[in-house]
Design a protein around this motif. Structure first.
Motif, PDB file in Angstrom:
ATOM      1  N   ARG A 269       0.825  -1.205   0.000  1.00  0.00           N
ATOM      2  CA  ARG A 269       0.000   0.000   0.000  1.00  0.00           C
ATOM      3  C   ARG A 269       0.863   1.261   0.000  1.00  0.00           C
ATOM      4  N   MET A 270       1.971   1.211   0.734  1.00  0.00           N
ATOM      5  CA  MET A 270       2.791   2.404   0.860  1.00  0.00           C
ATOM      6  C   MET A 270       3.586   2.708  -0.409  1.00  0.00           C
ATOM      7  N   ARG A 271       3.605   1.792  -1.347  1.00  0.00           N
ATOM      8  CA  ARG A 271       4.395   2.015  -2.557  1.00  0.00           C
ATOM      9  C   ARG A 271       3.801   3.071  -3.467  1.00  0.00           C
ATOM     10  N   THR A 272       2.476   3.096  -3.597  1.00  0.00           N
ATOM     11  CA  THR A 272       1.853   4.025  -4.530  1.00  0.00           C
ATOM     12  C   THR A 272       1.115   5.125  -3.773  1.00  0.00           C
ATOM     13  N   ARG A 273       0.818   6.190  -4.495  1.00  0.00           N
ATOM     14  CA  ARG A 273       0.122   7.314  -3.889  1.00  0.00           C
ATOM     15  C   ARG A 273      -1.298   6.921  -3.492  1.00  0.00           C
ATOM     16  N   ASN A 274      -1.961   6.163  -4.368  1.00  0.00           N
ATOM     17  CA  ASN A 274      -3.324   5.730  -4.053  1.00  0.00           C
ATOM     18  C   ASN A 274      -3.350   4.786  -2.865  1.00  0.00           C
TER      19      ASN A 274
ATOM     20  N   ARG B 132      -1.251   4.823  -0.381  1.00  0.00           N
ATOM     21  CA  ARG B 132      -1.069   5.635   0.815  1.00  0.00           C
ATOM     22  C   ARG B 132      -2.360   6.342   1.182  1.00  0.00           C
ATOM     23  N   ALA B 133      -3.144   6.706   0.173  1.00  0.00           N
ATOM     24  CA  ALA B 133      -4.441   7.329   0.440  1.00  0.00           C
ATOM     25  C   ALA B 133      -5.377   6.350   1.137  1.00  0.00           C
TER      26      ALA B 133
ATOM     27  N   ARG C 125      -4.291   6.229   4.708  1.00  0.00           N
ATOM     28  CA  ARG C 125      -4.656   7.481   5.361  1.00  0.00           C
ATOM     29  C   ARG C 125      -6.141   7.493   5.718  1.00  0.00           C
TER      30      ARG C 125
END
Length: 45
Positions: free
Chosen positions: A22-27, A29-30, A33
């Protein structure tokens, strides 16, 4: 004899939807979050 309707290996689960993936891409990370904001006890698998 009834069969399992849902099968899956923990390795595949981790590779597809684990925290580090999950932390690899911006989505991704969203996703983390938004789950933090919602107050989930489990952020990812």
């Amino acid at each position: 004899m009834a069969q399992q309707t849902l099968k899956g290996t923990s390795r595949k689960k981790k590779r597809v939807s684990g925290f580090r993936v999950r932390m690899r891409t911006r989505n991704g990370r969203a996703v983390i979050r938004s789950r933090r904001q919602k107050g989930r006890s489990r952020l990812s698998v």
